[in-house]
Scaffold this motif. Structure first.
Motif, PDB file in Angstrom:
ATOM      1  N   VAL A 131      37.254 -12.164 -14.225  1.00 53.26           N
ATOM      2  CA  VAL A 131      36.758 -13.348 -13.527  1.00 53.26           C
ATOM      3  C   VAL A 131      35.391 -13.724 -14.086  1.00 53.26           C
ATOM      4  CG1 VAL A 131      36.041 -14.282 -11.301  1.00 53.26           C
ATOM      5  CG2 VAL A 131      38.031 -12.772 -11.457  1.00 53.26           C
ATOM      6  N   LEU A 132      34.592 -12.678 -14.259  1.00 54.56           N
ATOM      7  CA  LEU A 132      33.240 -12.892 -14.764  1.00 54.56           C
ATOM      8  C   LEU A 132      33.268 -13.528 -16.157  1.00 54.56           C
ATOM      9  CD1 LEU A 132      30.693 -12.258 -13.251  1.00 54.56           C
ATOM     10  CD2 LEU A 132      30.476 -10.161 -14.594  1.00 54.56           C
ATOM     11  N   ARG A 133      34.220 -13.060 -16.971  1.00 54.55           N
ATOM     12  CA  ARG A 133      34.330 -13.606 -18.329  1.00 54.55           C
ATOM     13  C   ARG A 133      34.700 -15.087 -18.294  1.00 54.55           C
ATOM     14  NH1 ARG A 133      36.491  -8.853 -20.088  1.00 54.55           N
ATOM     15  NH2 ARG A 133      38.622  -9.556 -19.788  1.00 54.55           N
ATOM     16  N   ILE A 134      35.640 -15.414 -17.393  1.00 56.56           N
ATOM     17  CA  ILE A 134      36.035 -16.825 -17.261  1.00 56.56           C
ATOM     18  C   ILE A 134      34.807 -17.671 -16.873  1.00 56.56           C
ATOM     19  CG2 ILE A 134      37.385 -18.426 -15.833  1.00 56.56           C
ATOM     20  CD1 ILE A 134      39.525 -16.162 -15.732  1.00 56.56           C
ATOM     21  N   PHE A 135      34.040 -17.150 -15.927  1.00 54.74           N
ATOM     22  CA  PHE A 135      32.835 -17.865 -15.459  1.00 54.74           C
ATOM     23  C   PHE A 135      31.876 -18.114 -16.614  1.00 54.74           C
ATOM     24  CE2 PHE A 135      32.956 -16.506 -10.700  1.00 54.74           C
ATOM     25  CZ  PHE A 135      34.047 -17.340 -10.529  1.00 54.74           C
ATOM     26  N   ARG A 136      31.649 -17.070 -17.411  1.00 53.72           N
ATOM     27  CA  ARG A 136      30.703 -17.200 -18.521  1.00 53.72           C
ATOM     28  C   ARG A 136      31.157 -18.280 -19.507  1.00 53.72           C
ATOM     29  NH1 ARG A 136      28.453 -11.752 -18.472  1.00 53.72           N
ATOM     30  NH2 ARG A 136      27.170 -11.979 -16.626  1.00 53.72           N
ATOM     31  N   ARG A 137      32.498 -18.184 -19.791  1.00 58.33           N
ATOM     32  CA  ARG A 137      33.019 -19.139 -20.756  1.00 58.33           C
ATOM     33  C   ARG A 137      32.857 -20.592 -20.216  1.00 58.33           C
ATOM     34  NH1 ARG A 137      38.652 -17.694 -21.605  1.00 58.33           N
ATOM     35  NH2 ARG A 137      37.772 -15.658 -22.044  1.00 58.33           N
ATOM     36  N   TYR A 138      33.163 -20.737 -18.929  1.00 59.56           N
ATOM     37  CA  TYR A 138      33.038 -22.054 -18.296  1.00 59.56           C
ATOM     38  C   TYR A 138      31.595 -22.538 -18.408  1.00 59.56           C
ATOM     39  CZ  TYR A 138      32.464 -25.599 -14.764  1.00 59.56           C
ATOM     40  OH  TYR A 138      32.115 -26.754 -14.114  1.00 59.56           O
ATOM     41  N   SER A 139      30.684 -21.610 -18.114  1.00 63.48           N
ATOM     42  CA  SER A 139      29.270 -21.955 -18.112  1.00 63.48           C
ATOM     43  C   SER A 139      28.841 -22.481 -19.491  1.00 63.48           C
ATOM     44  CB  SER A 139      28.461 -20.725 -17.731  1.00 63.48           C
ATOM     45  OG  SER A 139      27.095 -21.031 -17.688  1.00 63.48           O
ATOM     46  N   LYS A 140      29.312 -21.782 -20.526  1.00 62.37           N
ATOM     47  CA  LYS A 140      28.938 -22.203 -21.885  1.00 62.37           C
ATOM     48  C   LYS A 140      29.547 -23.558 -22.220  1.00 62.37           C
ATOM     49  CE  LYS A 140      27.936 -17.992 -24.326  1.00 62.37           C
ATOM     50  NZ  LYS A 140      28.470 -16.885 -25.111  1.00 62.37           N
ATOM     51  N   THR A 189      27.443 -26.585 -11.665  1.00 60.70           N
ATOM     52  CA  THR A 189      28.413 -25.472 -11.571  1.00 60.70           C
ATOM     53  C   THR A 189      28.165 -24.458 -12.687  1.00 60.70           C
ATOM     54  OG1 THR A 189      29.943 -26.882 -12.777  1.00 60.70           O
ATOM     55  CG2 THR A 189      30.233 -26.736 -10.391  1.00 60.70           C
ATOM     56  N   ALA A 190      27.850 -24.984 -13.873  1.00 62.33           N
ATOM     57  CA  ALA A 190      27.574 -24.063 -14.979  1.00 62.33           C
ATOM     58  C   ALA A 190      26.400 -23.159 -14.636  1.00 62.33           C
ATOM     59  CB  ALA A 190      27.278 -24.843 -16.256  1.00 62.33           C
ATOM     60  N   MET A 191      25.385 -23.739 -14.016  1.00 60.52           N
ATOM     61  CA  MET A 191      24.226 -22.932 -13.642  1.00 60.52           C
ATOM     62  C   MET A 191      24.582 -21.899 -12.583  1.00 60.52           C
ATOM     63  SD  MET A 191      21.325 -25.893 -13.675  1.00 60.52           S
ATOM     64  CE  MET A 191      20.122 -24.970 -12.748  1.00 60.52           C
ATOM     65  N   LEU A 192      25.410 -22.344 -11.624  1.00 63.71           N
ATOM     66  CA  LEU A 192      25.772 -21.430 -10.528  1.00 63.71           C
ATOM     67  C   LEU A 192      26.509 -20.180 -11.054  1.00 63.71           C
ATOM     68  CD1 LEU A 192      27.078 -23.327  -7.376  1.00 63.71           C
ATOM     69  CD2 LEU A 192      25.104 -21.796  -7.577  1.00 63.71           C
ATOM     70  N   VAL A 193      27.514 -20.444 -11.889  1.00 68.16           N
ATOM     71  CA  VAL A 193      28.389 -19.300 -12.239  1.00 68.16           C
ATOM     72  C   VAL A 193      27.846 -18.498 -13.412  1.00 68.16           C
ATOM     73  CG1 VAL A 193      30.413 -20.470 -11.351  1.00 68.16           C
ATOM     74  CG2 VAL A 193      29.855 -20.638 -13.788  1.00 68.16           C
ATOM     75  N   HIS A 194      26.811 -18.952 -14.083  1.00 69.00           N
ATOM     76  CA  HIS A 194      26.434 -18.185 -15.280  1.00 69.00           C
ATOM     77  C   HIS A 194      25.778 -16.863 -14.899  1.00 69.00           C
ATOM     78  CE1 HIS A 194      22.037 -18.621 -15.654  1.00 69.00           C
ATOM     79  NE2 HIS A 194      22.149 -17.854 -16.738  1.00 69.00           N
ATOM     80  N   ARG A 195      25.354 -16.747 -13.644  1.00 70.67           N
ATOM     81  CA  ARG A 195      24.894 -15.428 -13.152  1.00 70.67           C
ATOM     82  C   ARG A 195      25.589 -15.132 -11.825  1.00 70.67           C
ATOM     83  NH1 ARG A 195      23.278 -14.219 -17.447  1.00 70.67           N
ATOM     84  NH2 ARG A 195      21.146 -13.720 -18.116  1.00 70.67           N
ATOM     85  N   LEU A 237      30.064 -12.509  -4.108  1.00 71.34           N
ATOM     86  CA  LEU A 237      31.438 -12.273  -3.637  1.00 71.34           C
ATOM     87  C   LEU A 237      32.471 -12.853  -4.610  1.00 71.34           C
ATOM     88  CD1 LEU A 237      32.620 -10.953  -1.154  1.00 71.34           C
ATOM     89  CD2 LEU A 237      32.666 -13.182  -0.043  1.00 71.34           C
ATOM     90  N   LEU A 238      32.069 -13.887  -5.308  1.00 75.43           N
ATOM     91  CA  LEU A 238      33.047 -14.654  -6.092  1.00 75.43           C
ATOM     92  C   LEU A 238      33.776 -13.817  -7.159  1.00 75.43           C
ATOM     93  CD1 LEU A 238      33.979 -17.495  -5.769  1.00 75.43           C
ATOM     94  CD2 LEU A 238      32.352 -18.219  -7.521  1.00 75.43           C
ATOM     95  N   PRO A 239      33.047 -13.117  -8.016  1.00 82.08           N
ATOM     96  CA  PRO A 239      33.776 -12.332  -9.027  1.00 82.08           C
ATOM     97  C   PRO A 239      34.182 -10.960  -8.509  1.00 82.08           C
ATOM     98  CG  PRO A 239      31.443 -12.162  -9.424  1.00 82.08           C
ATOM     99  CD  PRO A 239      31.590 -12.943  -8.170  1.00 82.08           C
ATOM    100  N   SER A 240      34.063 -10.712  -7.204  1.00 80.09           N
ATOM    101  CA  SER A 240      34.281  -9.348  -6.695  1.00 80.09           C
ATOM    102  C   SER A 240      35.761  -8.975  -6.732  1.00 80.09           C
ATOM    103  CB  SER A 240      33.756  -9.249  -5.265  1.00 80.09           C
ATOM    104  OG  SER A 240      34.335  -8.142  -4.646  1.00 80.09           O
ATOM    105  N   ASP A 241      35.992  -7.674  -6.878  1.00 78.89           N
ATOM    106  CA  ASP A 241      37.354  -7.140  -6.900  1.00 78.89           C
ATOM    107  C   ASP A 241      37.876  -6.924  -5.484  1.00 78.89           C
ATOM    108  OD1 ASP A 241      39.605  -6.219  -8.110  1.00 78.89           O
ATOM    109  OD2 ASP A 241      38.911  -4.131  -8.208  1.00 78.89           O
ATOM    110  N   SER A 242      36.989  -7.081  -4.519  1.00 86.20           N
ATOM    111  CA  SER A 242      37.366  -6.741  -3.144  1.00 86.20           C
ATOM    112  C   SER A 242      38.311  -7.788  -2.572  1.00 86.20           C
ATOM    113  CB  SER A 242      36.114  -6.666  -2.280  1.00 86.20           C
ATOM    114  OG  SER A 242      35.592  -7.965  -2.149  1.00 86.20           O
ATOM    115  N   MET A 243      38.831  -7.439  -1.402  1.00 91.31           N
ATOM    116  CA  MET A 243      39.683  -8.356  -0.653  1.00 91.31           C
ATOM    117  C   MET A 243      38.956  -9.687  -0.446  1.00 91.31           C
ATOM    118  SD  MET A 243      42.455  -8.727   1.006  1.00 91.31           S
ATOM    119  CE  MET A 243      42.952 -10.148   1.955  1.00 91.31           C
ATOM    120  N   GLY A 244      37.664  -9.593  -0.077  1.00 91.69           N
ATOM    121  CA  GLY A 244      36.846 -10.795   0.164  1.00 91.69           C
ATOM    122  C   GLY A 244      36.789 -11.669  -1.083  1.00 91.69           C
ATOM    123  N   GLY A 245      36.574 -11.054  -2.217  1.00 87.37           N
ATOM    124  CA  GLY A 245      36.489 -11.794  -3.478  1.00 87.37           C
ATOM    125  C   GLY A 245      37.777 -12.548  -3.747  1.00 87.37           C
TER     126      GLY A 245
END
Lengths: 787, 148
Positions: free
Chosen positions: A7-16, A201-207, A215-223
């Motif tokens: 998920v994190l990788r997708i976010f980074r790519r989106y951000s770029k 959005t790019a700014m939000l997800v890049h970190r 919570l967003l990139p989390s592996d948990s049920m909540g994520g």
């Protein structure tokens, strides 16, 4: 919280991608202004042109974000990023000042000249845009700080920008006409809004792994839930609102129905979302429950006791094995200090240990503590082994101890040591050499006797090839033996034929006897050989052999001597019978000739002398004859046949009676006495015995001669007797009875040569029997013999 | 008369004298030729040695043979004379002091016609000689002589 890397990788790519897109579009607009190309300025036909400053701020913001996305440690990129963000902040603030103080600072058309007819302030970005860029620039600067707090602020500022632009974009969706309202200074043009959306959005997800969005990139049920539901939560109301508005605008229904439809749709949507969420949570919960039950069973069925304590040493949890091991129920233990499970003497020390453990909790495997004991409810102690671990829980730090009852193991260890020691003693005191070798013939073990026998220390032997202990000549053969033994290992006892030679360290060789057995060490065979030094036995055998040979030789020599003696005796006997008789015959013959031819010239006395000479000659002849008979008895071969002793005795009695029919004599002969022996010899024996009885009872008025057998048997032999009522004898001379030429009576009393009983004794002895006599003077005599 | 010779093979002069006396007392009047050892006996029988000129047509009617003799013993004499055609059928009485079973067996084995043991008691000795003479010289039918 575990971050879900994909998920994190997708976010980074989106951000770029998003930041690059923003830079590209912004640059396009700038080029449009510089070259005065209208379609580039407005991006889409019919839309108002994007202000040059706006485009410049987008390009700089995108650049700043792009620089921050790189490696954080590169300070040059950071400086570049901050400079870009700072320029954006400057433009935005100056623009805001222009609005606030209603002044033209010359900034608006600094880079490009705008068409003055379109807006009241040509070239100036709208107030909202300037506000947004102010927020964006501050957020970008915030991202350069690495503290959690600055991330939170930066993300919050970005969210404000996003809410503003989304509000505007939704307005455009619901009311497309407003897109083309020109020059509204208080609003944001559609393309500007979209670029803000992309940039924000790019700014939000890049970190995303930090701050609000954690919570967003989390592996948990909540994520998972957030990622699934967020797009729906954005789009569904938007869609509902749009449909409602469109329907109303087209006149399908009135505003009232539209409101109802909107409410209902929203309700249905939320019900569905809640239902789905509940279902998901339920699914996860039951999985968790199953997992927990599994863990519980794991704990309860663990073969070791597991005790959890809190930092004050109170027991929080025990498993079933704990109860079994210590004899307390779980209820009796929960809430009690853990020292309850220890003997009194350990408690203080343990409390101290416990404190140290909680101060610096670390996992310690079992088996590192020594000599720890547990205490049962009944007071009994038992040796335990403890492993430690810890767990951070909502209720604070928990210490977990894993307790093993090692009573049996200690016992086993003890027995093993005992057995090992017994085996060792046996090995070391064994009077034979014991050598273990592996399949390669390498010595693995030797006992003391081996060292003594071969003259090597154990250390010099272990690791060496076993052939070291054998003479060189036997090496090849022994290697073969060894291979065939390992191919088919079987126990072979000592003395089963394997005799070898051993070789001592000093090179001397000695005979050995080897027994073999085998054992397993792991999955390897070991041959065990038992070695006996048989030097002494060999010597003894040689000695015996020599003695036997000597003995045999001696027997041969003695036999030869005896045979020679026998031959001499025979020659003597022959000469006696032939040569001694001839002179006697002469004496007798010429005495008779004198008596016959010159008897008239001799007086009575002379004639008497001559008769005495003749009598003596004849007696001597008789003696010689008897002596010869005696010697013949011993030389004749024995025959074995059934002999009727009763019949023999009768015949002898008849013969005797016929010599003196007038004599008053009574023979009492027991009938049916038979034996095995030589009939000829036994006849001679009976003739002598019964003849003696006849002779020595001749002076009795009535002779009584008995022959019979005693009732009791002597082994497998029977005892016979010949009894008379004659002269008897003095028992003092009983041992002289059976000697040759021994006589107990004078010649005048009884005739005889004294050979008879000697002859009888020899006959009985040749039959393996014995003879003895009982008697008394004038009381008769009894001769016993066994056959 | 020539065929009434008794050959007495006896080395002991006492026994010879007693034998002759016994013959005389028993009224046996045959000519007695005495050979004092085995060689002499064989010389007489085969006409050799000191008997080289003897007429071998006349053989003794009876040979009384002692076993224990100088030079060649009685058993060998017996064996030789039984091995010769001329003397094979002559009656031979072994007259000896020996009572040994082996001697007895050997004598008969070699073809002795009779075996008599010389008793010490001269009375018995004379009875034996008398009976011998009676039997062998009077009662016994000798094999046919070669001549006549």
């Amino acid at each position: 919280m575990v971050t879900y890397a994909p998920v994190l990788r997708i976010f980074r790519r989106y951000s770029k991608t998003a930041s690059s897109t923003v830079i590209l579009i912004g640059s396009g607009v700038i080029v449009g202004w510089l070259l005065d190309v209208a379609p580039l300025k407005s991006l889409l036909p019919g839309l108002a042109a994007m202000k040059f400053n706006t485009a410049l701020c987008f390009v700089l913001s995108g650049l700043a974000l792009g620089l921050f996305q790189g490696n954080e440690s590169q300070s040059s990129r950071h400086i570049g990023g901050r400079t870009c963000a700072g320029v954006v902040a400057g433009i935005a603030l100056l623009t805001l000042i222009e609005y606030g103080w209603n002044k033209n600072l010359g900034l608006d058309q600094l880079f490009a000249r705008d068409n003055p007819s379109v807006t009241p302030h040509p070239g100036r970005m709208s107030l909202i845009t300037a506000f947004n860029f102010a927020l964006i620039s501050m957020a970008l600067l915030g991202f350069t700080q690495t503290s959690q707090r600055s991330y939170l602020i930066a993300q919050a500022l970005t969210l404000i920008v996003l809410i503003i632009v989304i509000l505007r974009l939704v307005g455009y969706i619901y009311n497309p006409q407003s897109l083309y309202k020109a020059g509204a200074f208080s609003t944001i043009a559609a393309h500007t809004a979209i670029l803000f959306l992309l940039l924000g959005t790019a700014m939000l997800v890049h970190r995303a792994e930090y701050g609000l969005l954690v919570l967003l990139p989390s592996d948990s049920m909540g994520g998972v839930l957030v990622r699934r539901l967020l797009p729906a939560a954005f789009l569904a109301p938007l869609l509902v609102g749009w449909i409602e508005m469109m329907g109303e605008n087209l006149g399908y229904y009135n505003a009232e129905f539209a409101r109802t439809l909107s409410t209902l749709s929203t309700t249905v949507f939320f019900v569905l979302v809640i239902w789905w969420t509940g279902y998901q949570i339920n699914r996860v919960h039951s999985t968790l429950q199953a997992s927990e039950a599994h863990h519980h069973r794991l704990l309860e069925s663990a073969p070791i006791a597991i005790v959890n304590i809190d930092s004050s040493g109170l027991i929080q949890f025990v498993n079933a094995k704990t109860s079994e091991m210590f004899g307390y129920s779980p209820q009796e233990l929960i809430g009690q200090p853990v020292e309850l499970l220890l003997p009194e003497r350990f408690r203080q020390r343990h409390a101290h240990h416990r404190g140290a453990f909680f101060a610096d909790p670390r996992t310690r495997p079992m088996g590192l503590t020594l000599d720890l004991a547990g205490r049962r409810q009944d007071g009994a102690e038992f040796p335990i082994e403890v492993g430690l671990s810890y767990s951070q829980t909502a209720g604070g730090l928990l210490g977990m101890s894993f307790i093993n009852d090692v009573t049996e193991r200690n016992q086993r260890d003890f027995e093993l040591r005992e057995s090992e020691s017994r085996y060792r003693r046996l090995l070391e005191t064994a009077p034979i050499g014991i050598v273990n070798i592996d399949e390669q013939g390498v010595i693995q073990l030797v006992n003391a006797k081996t060292s003594e026998m071969f003259g090597y220390s154990a250390g010099e032997l272990i690791g060496q090839s076993v052939e070291l202990l054998l003479p060189t000549a036997l090496h090849t053969k022994h290697v073969h033996h060894r291979a065939s033994f390992f191919a088919d290992p079987r126990t072979r006892l000592m003395g089963m034929g394997l005799q070898l030679a051993g070789r001592r360290q000093d090179g001397s060789e000695f005979p050995i006897e080897v027994g073999l057995s085998y054992t397993h060490v792991g999955n390897q065979f070991r041959a065990m050989s038992f070695i006996n030094d048989i030097t002494q036995r060999k010597q003894a055998e040689a000695e015996i052999h020599k003695l036997n040979a000597e003995l045999e030789q001696r027997v041969i020599e003695r036999t030869a001597r005896l045979e020679a003696l026998n031959r001499e005796l025979e020659a003597f006997g022959y000469s006696v019978s032939h040569d001694l008789r001839a002179p006697l015959r002469g004496i007798d013959g010429f005495s008779l000739a004198l008596l016959e031819d010159y008897g008239d010239q001799l007086d009575a006395e002379a004639q008497g002398y001559l008769r005495r000479i003749r009598a003596n000659a004849q007696r001597m002849a008789q003696l010689i004859d008897d002596l010869l008979k005696l010697s013949q008895l011993t030389r004749q071969p024995m025959r074995q046949e059934q002999v009727d002793l009763s019949a023999l005795a009768h015949e002898v009695a008849m013969t005797l009676k016929s010599t003196d029919p007038q004599r008053e004599a009574e023979f009492l002969i027991e009938s049916n006495l038979t034996t095995f022996g030589d009939a000829h010899l036994l006849r001679i024996g009976l003739e002598n015995l019964i003849g003696n009885a006849w002779k020595f009872s001749e002076k009795q008025p009535q002779s009584r001669i008995e022959f019979g057998c005693l009732e009791q048997s002597n082994g497998d032999k029977r005892t016979y007797f010949v009894r008379d009522n004659g002269a008897g004898f003095d028992m003092a001379y009983a041992d002289k009875l059976f000697g040759a030429f021994q006589r107990l009576h004078s010649m005048n009393e009884y005739q005889g040569t004294g050979i008879g009983l000697a002859t009888v004794q020899r006959i009985i002895q040749r039959h393996g029997g014995q003879i003895w006599a009982e008697g008394a003077v004038q009381q008769g005599a009894t001769f016993y013999f066994t056959l | 008369m020539g065929n009434t010779v008794i050959l007495l093979v006896e080395d002991n002069p006492d026994d010879e004298a007693l034998m002759l006396r016994a013959f005389k007392k028993s009224n046996i009047q045959n000519e007695i030729v005495v050979a004092r050892d085995g060689v002499e006996a064989l010389d007489y029988l085969f006409g050799t040695g000191s008997y080289a000129n003897r007429d071998l047509d006349y053989m003794p009617q009876l040979i009384l043979l002692d076993l224990k003799l100088p030079k060649i013993d009685g058993l060998e004499v017996l064996e030789q004379l039984r091995g010769d055609q001329r003397t094979r059928h002559l009656p031979v009485v072994v007259l000896t002091s020996s009572r040994e079973q082996e001697d007895l067996m050997a004598a008969y084995q070699n073809g002795a016609n009779s075996y008599v043991r010389k008793p010490v008691d001269f009375v018995e000795f004379m009875q034996a000689v008398t009976q011998l003479g009676l039997y062998w010289l009077v009662l016994n039918e000798p094999p046919p002589a070669r001549k006549g």
